[in-house]
Scaffold this active site. Structure first.
Site, mmCIF file in Angstrom:
data_model
loop_
_atom_site.group_PDB
_atom_site.id
_atom_site.type_symbol
_atom_site.label_atom_id
_atom_site.label_comp_id
_atom_site.label_asym_id
_atom_site.label_seq_id
_atom_site.Cartn_x
_atom_site.Cartn_y
_atom_site.Cartn_z
ATOM 1 N N GLN A 150 28.565 -51.354 -29.353
ATOM 2 C CA GLN A 150 29.631 -52.208 -28.833
ATOM 3 C C GLN A 150 29.881 -51.703 -27.420
ATOM 4 O O GLN A 150 30.567 -50.702 -27.230
ATOM 5 C CB GLN A 150 30.882 -52.117 -29.715
ATOM 6 C CG GLN A 150 32.135 -52.763 -29.117
ATOM 7 C CD GLN A 150 31.956 -54.234 -28.774
ATOM 8 O OE1 GLN A 150 31.275 -54.992 -29.470
ATOM 9 N NE2 GLN A 150 32.528 -54.661 -27.658
ATOM 10 N N GLY A 280 34.308 -60.511 -33.003
ATOM 11 C CA GLY A 280 32.966 -60.881 -32.593
ATOM 12 C C GLY A 280 32.708 -60.361 -31.204
ATOM 13 O O GLY A 280 33.643 -60.022 -30.484
ATOM 14 N N GLU A 282 30.188 -61.342 -27.857
ATOM 15 C CA GLU A 282 29.337 -62.414 -27.350
ATOM 16 C C GLU A 282 28.030 -61.925 -26.747
ATOM 17 O O GLU A 282 27.623 -62.404 -25.695
ATOM 18 C CB GLU A 282 30.135 -63.233 -26.327
ATOM 19 C CG GLU A 282 30.544 -62.474 -25.038
ATOM 20 C CD GLU A 282 31.878 -61.742 -25.107
ATOM 21 O OE1 GLU A 282 32.321 -61.401 -26.219
ATOM 22 O OE2 GLU A 282 32.465 -61.500 -24.042
ATOM 23 N N ASN A 283 27.366 -60.960 -27.379
ATOM 24 C CA ASN A 283 26.118 -60.460 -26.815
ATOM 25 C C ASN A 283 25.143 -61.633 -26.637
ATOM 26 O O ASN A 283 24.943 -62.408 -27.571
ATOM 27 C CB ASN A 283 25.554 -59.373 -27.712
ATOM 28 C CG ASN A 283 26.501 -58.181 -27.800
ATOM 29 O OD1 ASN A 283 27.028 -57.735 -26.777
ATOM 30 N ND2 ASN A 283 26.757 -57.692 -28.996
ATOM 31 N N HIS A 306 34.245 -69.430 -30.509
ATOM 32 C CA HIS A 306 34.672 -68.535 -29.429
ATOM 33 C C HIS A 306 33.478 -67.806 -28.816
ATOM 34 O O HIS A 306 33.265 -67.853 -27.600
ATOM 35 C CB HIS A 306 35.702 -67.533 -29.959
ATOM 36 C CG HIS A 306 36.225 -66.591 -28.918
ATOM 37 N ND1 HIS A 306 37.402 -66.808 -28.236
ATOM 38 C CD2 HIS A 306 35.727 -65.433 -28.422
ATOM 39 C CE1 HIS A 306 37.599 -65.820 -27.368
ATOM 40 N NE2 HIS A 306 36.587 -64.969 -27.465
ATOM 41 N N GLU A 307 32.692 -67.156 -29.663
ATOM 42 C CA GLU A 307 31.575 -66.361 -29.124
ATOM 43 C C GLU A 307 30.532 -67.268 -28.457
ATOM 44 O O GLU A 307 29.958 -66.920 -27.434
ATOM 45 C CB GLU A 307 30.943 -65.497 -30.213
ATOM 46 C CG GLU A 307 31.910 -64.575 -30.967
ATOM 47 C CD GLU A 307 32.860 -63.771 -30.092
ATOM 48 O OE1 GLU A 307 32.500 -63.475 -28.935
ATOM 49 O OE2 GLU A 307 33.968 -63.454 -30.569
ATOM 50 N N HIS A 310 31.504 -68.294 -24.969
ATOM 51 C CA HIS A 310 31.220 -67.264 -23.967
ATOM 52 C C HIS A 310 29.859 -67.477 -23.295
ATOM 53 O O HIS A 310 29.611 -66.921 -22.223
ATOM 54 C CB HIS A 310 31.243 -65.878 -24.610
ATOM 55 C CG HIS A 310 32.595 -65.229 -24.642
ATOM 56 N ND1 HIS A 310 33.378 -65.070 -23.519
ATOM 57 C CD2 HIS A 310 33.303 -64.688 -25.665
ATOM 58 C CE1 HIS A 310 34.509 -64.441 -23.850
ATOM 59 N NE2 HIS A 310 34.490 -64.208 -25.146
ATOM 60 N N GLU A 329 38.044 -64.393 -21.177
ATOM 61 C CA GLU A 329 38.698 -64.624 -22.462
ATOM 62 C C GLU A 329 39.629 -65.834 -22.483
ATOM 63 O O GLU A 329 39.690 -66.548 -23.477
ATOM 64 C CB GLU A 329 39.437 -63.356 -22.899
ATOM 65 C CG GLU A 329 38.526 -62.147 -23.105
ATOM 66 C CD GLU A 329 37.407 -62.387 -24.118
ATOM 67 O OE1 GLU A 329 37.466 -63.395 -24.851
ATOM 68 O OE2 GLU A 329 36.465 -61.575 -24.162
ATOM 69 N N ASP A 384 39.737 -50.932 -21.530
ATOM 70 C CA ASP A 384 39.873 -51.538 -22.855
ATOM 71 C C ASP A 384 41.229 -52.242 -23.011
ATOM 72 O O ASP A 384 41.349 -53.228 -23.731
ATOM 73 C CB ASP A 384 39.714 -50.482 -23.967
ATOM 74 C CG ASP A 384 38.246 -50.058 -24.147
ATOM 75 O OD1 ASP A 384 37.349 -50.847 -23.780
ATOM 76 O OD2 ASP A 384 38.007 -48.956 -24.650
ATOM 77 N N TYR A 392 43.774 -63.694 -23.284
ATOM 78 C CA TYR A 392 43.287 -64.745 -24.184
ATOM 79 C C TYR A 392 44.252 -65.941 -24.225
ATOM 80 O O TYR A 392 43.857 -67.082 -24.017
ATOM 81 C CB TYR A 392 43.154 -64.208 -25.612
ATOM 82 C CG TYR A 392 42.024 -63.240 -25.826
ATOM 83 C CD1 TYR A 392 42.140 -61.914 -25.404
ATOM 84 C CD2 TYR A 392 40.845 -63.623 -26.443
ATOM 85 C CE1 TYR A 392 41.108 -61.002 -25.606
ATOM 86 C CE2 TYR A 392 39.802 -62.712 -26.657
ATOM 87 C CZ TYR A 392 39.946 -61.404 -26.238
ATOM 88 O OH TYR A 392 38.936 -60.517 -26.433
ATOM 89 N N ARG A 566 37.986 -53.404 -38.650
ATOM 90 C CA ARG A 566 38.258 -54.244 -37.479
ATOM 91 C C ARG A 566 39.669 -53.924 -36.955
ATOM 92 O O ARG A 566 40.645 -54.022 -37.699
ATOM 93 C CB ARG A 566 38.139 -55.714 -37.901
ATOM 94 C CG ARG A 566 38.314 -56.695 -36.779
ATOM 95 C CD ARG A 566 38.111 -58.122 -37.280
ATOM 96 N NE ARG A 566 38.579 -59.078 -36.305
ATOM 97 C CZ ARG A 566 38.747 -60.377 -36.552
ATOM 98 N NH1 ARG A 566 38.471 -60.869 -37.747
ATOM 99 N NH2 ARG A 566 39.180 -61.179 -35.609
HETATM 100 ZN ZN ZN Z 1 36.042 -63.372 -26.285
#
Ligand code: ZN
Length: 618
Positions: A150, A280, A282-283, A306-307, A310, A329, A384, A392, A566
């Protein structure tokens, strides 16, 4: 192209000031830029480390630059060499600075000859902040070990030495060696039919920022969900996941209809073990997702909207620094709502907007003034920390306001042109505004003033006339909740049989902070909320029950906290427990057992809750 302002120029000629604005990286992009990364890594499960080398292709900007400065955290560097165009190598001198708690260790490589490539041979440590290593017993199927990365926000540097700033984009290739039987996936094009022979090659031909660098490996099965999409998950999970995510191709087509072609090729989803710290990630080409959204009724698949969103907002047009993260976001949360509306109806999309808007209204006043701004002063904001509800939910609220004022057709056309204009670039808030001013605000006068737009971005709180959607369902729930709390309706008479996940979330979100214990008991007796398999409902329910002093839920709450790592679903329970000495002691016992299954980010967050509870006690 006509220059609109200092900021409305292309990425290749971005002024130094834009790069230098990122305080969370030691990189010096005004001196030299990494343009391509080639990784050759071996996944060592017994030692819980990655071994190998990173070769960086360089574009020197300053002919007098004495060194290449990279970001690292806890990497063990074995050697560094230059690689010339004809492949000749020569050792380079380097210095690894002492470790900064936030930023890691600055790596300064002396490069008097300005080589076209530099190769770093290194090993990661088991505690690398961007990696999690799971033993077979910590996975769903308990057969093979599992690992995943991550990288957002500044954790890529804990597994690759690089310029770890969202302003800097590079392409990458990778060769990864793993034990046989293990499947490796990365944030690049993945081959669903690749044999499990222990050798995997990846190519990401589009320039991406470092926080989108991703890797995972484990007992992964693959199930196609469409012509360009598949689900990767442990064998016992993959069927359920493919069912929950069966609308993926429809989602891609919907987003394409709104904002232009999906530019990345395939869109696959990797379902991780429950310790994944986020909903999630978004890689590119391979969204990493929590299994907590697999609830069986697709009610939480907006995570995929959402992902996927992105792929336009974030991965295609990227925030140049963590302070600008609302460009990723906020815009994505808006686009997510549009996909949800097209596929599942305006009712659900409005419910999700209202849930987040109401929660933000409740919380924003308690935040420091700087944190209430979409584009805060970056000083003092951790990388972070910038991923907050403001980015968001205030961000998406601003975009919904723009849509309402300018009209959906006009705003859709504008947003599509914005994505095209800045495609594969990293931009600041100021570049975004400099584009918006002539292309939206001034082009359609009388809809929203320039000062109003700026107030949304730089002001605190939420503008007074911010529009909220209507939701007759939520209005009815407000009435029922009030009647229940004022003893005119008993819990068993609540009209909750048909409530979906969002409606339960809304009912629970707006209960009083400390609900009287008899009311909690009455609700549980009627609706059996304790033990719910739905983690969104469980998180809200247990938090209320703990706050009201209901010790009967403690063991079920502990089960929830042990099963799920999570952050968003677990931390509120720890916070609720930490409010009383008994609760704190119990939470510490739970944590002692759960810790081994948590990601390093979750461990850090829980430990800091305990630490502040103990300081407050003194
Ligand atoms: Zn996002």
């Amino acid at each position: 192209m006509r220059l609109l302002s200092l900021f409305a120029i292309t990425a290749s000629t971005l002024p130094i000031a834009v790069y230098a604005a990122e305080p969370h990286s030691y990189a010096q992009p005004d001196q030299v830029l990494v343009t391509h990364l080639d990784l050759d890594l071996t996944i060592d499960f017994p030692q819980q480390q990655l071994d190998g080398q990173a070769t960086l292709k360089l574009n020197w900007k300053n002919p007098k630059a004495p060194s290449l400065v990279l970001d690292t955290r806890d990497l063990k560097i074995a050697s560094i060499e230059s690689v010339s165009a004809d492949g000749k190598t020569a050792p380079l001198k380097y210095a690894l600075a002492s470790r900064d708690k936030q930023l890691g260790s600055k790596l300064t490589i002396a490069t008097p000859t300005h080589p076209s490539q530099v190769r770093i041979v290194y090993t990661t440590v088991p505690e690398a902040s961007g990696l999690q290593w799971l033993t077979p017993s910590q996975t769903a199927d308990k057969k093979l070990p599992f690992m995943f990365s991550q990288s957002e926000s500044i954790h890529a540097r804990s597994w690759v030495p690089l310029q770890d700033s969202p302003a800097i984009r590079f392409t990458y290739t990778a060769h990864v060696t793993a034990p046989k039987d293990v499947r490796v996936a990365m944030s690049a094009i993945n081959d669903a039919h690749h044999p499990l022979d222990g050798k995997f090659d990846f190519d990401q031909p589009h320039p991406i920022p470092s926080y989108l660098l991703a890797i995972a490996a484990g007992d992964l099965a693959v199930k196609e969900t469409g012509p360009r999409s598949a689900v990767y998950a442990e064998p016992s999970v993959v069927g359920k996941a493919a069912h929950e995510f069966e609308d993926t191709e429809k989602m891609i087509a919907t987003a394409e209809g709104l904002y232009g072609p999906y530019r990345w090729g395939r869109y696959d989803i990797l379902v991780l073990p429950p310790s994944f710290p986020y909903g999630g990630m978004e890689n590119p080409n391979m969204t990493f997702a929590t299994p907590t959204v697999l609830v069986g009724d697709k009610s939480l698949v907006s995570l995929v909207s959402h992902e996927l969103a992105h792929s336009w907002s974030g991965n295609l047009v990227t925030a140049a620094s963590w302070r600008d993260i609302w460009l990723n976001e906020g815009v994505t949360t808006y686009v997510q709502g549009r996909i949800t509306e097209a596929l599942y109806g305006k009712g659900l999309a409005d419910e999700e907007s209202l849930l987040s808007a109401r929660a933000l209204e409740k919380d924003i006043g308690t935040m420091p003034a700087n944190a209430q701004k979409l584009a805060p002063d970056p000083r003092g904001v951790g990388a972070d920390d910038s991923l907050s509800a403001v980015a968001y939910d205030k961000g998406s609220w601003f975009l919904r306001t723009l849509e309402q004022r300018f009209g959906r057709d006009t705003f859709d056309t504008y947003l599509k042109s914005y994505f095209n204009h800045f495609a594969f670039q990293s931009i600041t808030t100021e570049q975004m505004l400099a584009y918006m001013k002539p292309n939206l605000i001034e082009k359609y006068p009388g809809k929203m003033s320039w000062s109003e737009a700026q107030d949304w971005v730089y002001g605190t709180g939420i503008p007074k006339d911010a529009p909220l959607p209507d939701s007759p369902h939520f209005d009815a729930i407000d009435k029922e909740r009030s009647a229940f709390l004022s003893d005119t309706l008993t819990a068993d008479k609540l009209d909750a049989k048909g409530w979906n996940t969002q409606e339960w979330m809304y009912f629970l979100d707006r209960l009083p902070d400390v609900t009287p214990l008899p009311k909690i008991k009455e609700l549980d007796a009627a609706w059996h909320l304790t033990g719910t398999p739905n983690a969104e409902i469980g998180m809200r329910w247990y938090t209320h029950a703990i706050d009201s002093g209901d010790k009967d839920v403690w063991s079920a709450a502990a089960e929830h906290m042990t099963r799920i790592g999570r952050l968003y679903l677990t931390l509120p329970l720890y916070k609720a427990f930490a409010k009383t000495p008994d609760g704190l002691a119990y939470a510490e016992q739970v944590y002692a057992k759960a810790k081994a299954g948590y990601h390093p980010l979750t461990q850090q967050a829980v430990e800091s809750i305990f630490a502040s509870a103990k300081t407050a006690d003194k």
